[in-house]
Design an enzyme around this catalytic site. Structure first.
Site, PDB file in Angstrom:
ATOM      1  N   ARG A 207       0.825  -1.213   0.000  1.00  0.00           N
ATOM      2  CA  ARG A 207       0.000   0.000   0.000  1.00  0.00           C
ATOM      3  C   ARG A 207       0.858   1.261   0.000  1.00  0.00           C
ATOM      4  NH1 ARG A 207      -4.013  -1.747   4.892  1.00  0.00           N
ATOM      5  NH2 ARG A 207      -5.088  -3.473   3.881  1.00  0.00           N
TER       6      ARG A 207
ATOM      7  N   ARG B 202      -3.744   6.379   0.625  1.00  0.00           N
ATOM      8  CA  ARG B 202      -4.350   7.519   1.316  1.00  0.00           C
ATOM      9  C   ARG B 202      -3.422   8.290   2.239  1.00  0.00           C
ATOM     10  NH1 ARG B 202      -9.421   4.677   3.951  1.00  0.00           N
ATOM     11  NH2 ARG B 202      -7.973   2.894   3.881  1.00  0.00           N
TER      12      ARG B 202
ATOM     13  N   ARG C 208      -7.652  11.953  -5.613  1.00  0.00           N
ATOM     14  CA  ARG C 208      -8.884  11.202  -5.400  1.00  0.00           C
ATOM     15  C   ARG C 208     -10.105  12.088  -5.171  1.00  0.00           C
ATOM     16  NH1 ARG C 208      -9.935   6.561  -2.950  1.00  0.00           N
ATOM     17  NH2 ARG C 208     -12.072   7.271  -3.216  1.00  0.00           N
TER      18      ARG C 208
ATOM     19  N   ASP D  23      -6.862  -3.118  -6.984  1.00  0.00           N
ATOM     20  CA  ASP D  23      -7.506  -3.648  -5.786  1.00  0.00           C
ATOM     21  C   ASP D  23      -7.778  -5.127  -6.006  1.00  0.00           C
ATOM     22  OD1 ASP D  23      -8.865  -2.596  -3.152  1.00  0.00           O
ATOM     23  OD2 ASP D  23     -10.232  -4.085  -3.977  1.00  0.00           O
TER      24      ASP D  23
ATOM     25  N   TYR E  48     -14.566 -12.460   1.159  1.00  0.00           N
ATOM     26  CA  TYR E  48     -15.241 -11.185   0.909  1.00  0.00           C
ATOM     27  C   TYR E  48     -16.534 -11.379   0.115  1.00  0.00           C
ATOM     28  CZ  TYR E  48     -11.785  -7.799   2.617  1.00  0.00           C
ATOM     29  OH  TYR E  48     -10.981  -7.020   3.409  1.00  0.00           O
TER      30      TYR E  48
END
Length: 370
Positions: A47, A51, A60, A98, A176
């Site tokens: 990652r 963010r 974003r 992702d 998921y």
């Protein structure tokens, strides 16, 4: 994106497919895998594009998460942000995407919900729901935007560092798809393993059949991030057969094309599986921060290990980060080792503290390698 738009986008990058990519300038990761002499331990971070970076948050602001993933120019821009920021402190990039793109390609709707993360409005609840999945997924068509992003990014990197591609592992994606989102217990998905073992294997195989062609041709990281939720027995029955199938098939197909593509596995929380994983064709075993470096090294023997500082270390001071890096490298050693975190960056990490971590890796390892 409509079929004509997909075709136009792919044609835009098709010309790049047959060109020679810029020569790779930083080969540290490949040198480690081959056991060659290095001047420092290579490092990249899970990652590392995300963010915690202000430039990412700015970009974003006007683009929904999956729009960034599905637009090669945007995915490329985000992928390059940490490479541009940290320069030669990073030894690899990882394409911005992702793990949920695989379930999307299989016909399930997945949305990125603020404050909740990836969410399936209509998850799989019962075996009959497997009929809703797309039969025989055309990976080039459904996931072509990822390949286009990789092609463009390799051009824009100009050989500075290698580029990782990645996928979620079959069990992690299955979990998921059944839970509908992240979970503290994954009880719904684990219940399938006990109540519907045959259907679980059908679903795991369907996911595996998409992952294999998706990963062919990439420097690869396979994330089984939820494997630590399973007992050793369930891991052996419902994880190992599929990840072995993936690495064996990917190796077979890429070698047939004349490539020797390194493949890495991250089975988070599965400390009991290190010895078993070390017997597979995976080139690199990523370990999380709960695993002792020295004991892991003893168990994995000659395998290349990757990891494993607690991401929360980056909340610490520069001195604290340096001291912990010294202990980590002392445990793993400077050979057959790629530095990373034990998981990914957190959204509230200070970018400067990641810089401290990267500098510590460089300084500590280069001293030991003199």
């Amino acid at each position: 994106m409509s079929p004509p738009e997909k075709k136009a986008r792919t044609e835009k990058y098709k010309a790049l497919y047959d060109k020679d990519f810029p020569p790779l300038k930083n080969k540290l990761i490949f040198q480690v895998i081959k056991g060659e002499k290095i001047h420092k331990v290579p490092v990249w971070i899970m990652r590392q594009a995300g963010r915690y970076l202000p430039e990412y948050r700015k970009g974003r602001a006007n683009n929904e998460f999956f729009k960034v993933c599905q637009t090669p120019e945007l995915a490329c821009e985000v992928t390059l942000q940490p490479i541009d920021r940290y320069g030669d402190l990073l030894d690899a990039s990882i394409i911005f995407s992702d793990i949920m793109v695989v379930p999307q390609a299989m016909g399930l709707v997945c949305e990125m919900v603020p404050g909740k993360g990836p969410t399936f409005p209509e998850p799989i609840r019962k075996p009959e729901d497997l009929k809703r999945l797309t039969d025989k997924v055309n990976v080039d068509d459904s996931l072509g935007y990822v390949f286009d992003a990789i092609t463009l990014t390799r051009q824009k990197l100009d050989g500075r560092v290698p580029l990782f591609g990645f996928s979620g592992g079959p069990w992690t994606l299955m979990a998921y798809m059944i839970e509908g989102s992240g979970s503290k217990t994954y009880s719904k998905a684990k219940a399938w393993l006990y109540n519907h073992p045959k259907d679980s294997k059908v679903l795991l195989q369907k996911i595996t059949d998409v992952i294999i062609p998706y990963l062919v041709g990439q420097l690869i990281q396979l994330f089984e991030s939820n494997s630590g939720e399973l007992s050793p027995q369930c891991f052996t029955e419902f994880v190992m057969p599929y990840i072995i199938q993936i690495v064996d098939k990917v190796k077979e197909k890429t070698e047939a094309l004349g490539y020797n593509i390194p493949v890495s596995i991250f089975a988070r929380g599965s400390h009991y599986a290190i010895e078993e994983l070390s017997k597979t064709k995976f080139d690199i075993i990523q370990v999380d921060w709960t695993m002792d470096p020295k004991k892991t090294r003893e168990t994995a023997k000659a395998k290349v290990l990757q990891g494993n500082a607690d991401p929360s270390l980056l909340y610490g001071s520069k001195e604290t980060i340096y001291q912990n890096v010294e202990k980590m490298i002392e445990g793993f050693g400077v050979k057959k080792y790629i530095a990373n975190l034990g998981h990914g960056m957190y959204p509230d990490h200070d970018p400067e503290h990641l810089k401290y971590y990267l500098e510590a890796i460089r300084d500590v390892s280069s001293k030991k390698l003199k």
